[in-house]
Scaffold this active site. Structure first.
Site, PDB file in Angstrom:
ATOM      1  N   LYS A  13       2.118  -6.341  -3.796  1.00  0.00           N
ATOM      2  CA  LYS A  13       2.603  -7.693  -4.074  1.00  0.00           C
ATOM      3  C   LYS A  13       2.255  -8.681  -2.964  1.00  0.00           C
ATOM      4  O   LYS A  13       2.061  -9.870  -3.236  1.00  0.00           O
ATOM      5  CB  LYS A  13       4.111  -7.699  -4.355  1.00  0.00           C
ATOM      6  N   ARG A  88      15.969  -9.076  -2.458  1.00  0.00           N
ATOM      7  CA  ARG A  88      15.849  -7.614  -2.457  1.00  0.00           C
ATOM      8  C   ARG A  88      17.006  -6.938  -3.186  1.00  0.00           C
ATOM      9  O   ARG A  88      16.926  -5.757  -3.503  1.00  0.00           O
ATOM     10  CB  ARG A  88      15.805  -7.083  -1.021  1.00  0.00           C
ATOM     11  N   ARG A 123      -2.630   1.511   4.939  1.00  0.00           N
ATOM     12  CA  ARG A 123      -2.387   0.090   5.220  1.00  0.00           C
ATOM     13  C   ARG A 123      -2.363  -0.186   6.713  1.00  0.00           C
ATOM     14  O   ARG A 123      -1.847   0.584   7.504  1.00  0.00           O
ATOM     15  CB  ARG A 123      -1.060  -0.359   4.587  1.00  0.00           C
ATOM     16  N   ARG A 156       2.111   0.245  10.677  1.00  0.00           N
ATOM     17  CA  ARG A 156       3.542   0.113  10.882  1.00  0.00           C
ATOM     18  C   ARG A 156       4.224   1.472  10.775  1.00  0.00           C
ATOM     19  O   ARG A 156       3.774   2.351  10.037  1.00  0.00           O
ATOM     20  CB  ARG A 156       4.150  -0.837   9.842  1.00  0.00           C
ATOM     21  N   ARG A 167      11.772   4.947   1.946  1.00  0.00           N
ATOM     22  CA  ARG A 167      11.645   3.533   1.582  1.00  0.00           C
ATOM     23  C   ARG A 167      11.633   3.357   0.066  1.00  0.00           C
ATOM     24  O   ARG A 167      12.245   2.424  -0.466  1.00  0.00           O
ATOM     25  CB  ARG A 167      10.359   2.945   2.168  1.00  0.00           C
TER      26      ARG A 167
END
Length: 210
Positions: A13, A88, A123, A156, A167
């Protein structure tokens, strides 16, 4: 146009938000980037956020909501914006409604958990401006260097394989209920994430025009 982008971490996203922002000439509002900016600015809200982060705690809703409210009141948001990472939770969505903000479309980008785990491991993120890249799907022009600001790209901690499952569990428990919340308004559009950014983008813009 005022848009909310939903999707599990790693669903892509953020990339879609960047593309929409460029094409429609409206700002991308990322909660993470806003909090980092608030920390650097030393504003009252930024100092509040800093106190929680330094204590190893999540920034509470009231602080996040205040940061968002302050941002969408700025002049560049008059013609619309894209919310990436907010709301969220149902509580945050209700707070957004109480602000009087009328959202035009809510796009939910759906990708299977197994595919997300593979995506996240590749990523890389810029530590300065927050731009996101991928070792396979969205490579920077120079390996390890951000195209936008020239800073070093890093992986990260949240993208390490041993944290991805946790997560995703949080997402399914806390954020996924927003689908039903916005479905009831008739504004939700579901986009099945594709293998390429281009194919996902095509479906995303079709959903925005629907």
């Amino acid at each position: 146009m005022k848009i909310i982008l939903l999707g599990a971490p790693g669903a892509g996203k953020g990339t879609q938000a960047e593309i929409i922002s460029e094409r429609l000439n409206i700002p991308q509002i990322s909660t993470g980037n806003l909090i980092r900016a608030a920390l650097k600015s030393g504003t009252e809200i930024g100092l509040k956020a800093k106190s929680f982060i330094e204590a190893g705690q999540l920034v509470p809703d009231e602080v996040v909501i205040a940061i968002i409210q302050e941002r969408i009141a700025e002049d560049d948001c008059k013609n619309g914006f894209i919310l990436d990472g907010f709301p969220r939770t149902i509580a945050q969505a209700e707070a957004l409604d109480r602000m009087g903000t009328v959202i035009d479309k809510v796009i939910d980008i759906e990708v299977a958990d197994e595919a997300i785990a593979q995506r996240l491991s590749g990523r890389r993120v810029c530590g300065s401006c927050g731009s996101s890249y991928h070792l396979e799907y969205k490579k920077p022009s120079v390996d390890g260097v951000c195209d936008k600001c020239g800073d070093t790209l890093v992986q990260r901690k949240d993208d390490h394989p041993d944290t991805v499952i946790a997560r995703l569990e949080v997402y399914h428990n806390e954020t996924e209920p927003l689908k039903a919340y916005y479905q009831s308004t008739g504004k939700l559009r579901i986009v099945n994430g594709q293998d390429t950014v281009e194919d996902t983008t095509k479906l995303t813009f079709e959903a925005l025009e629907d």
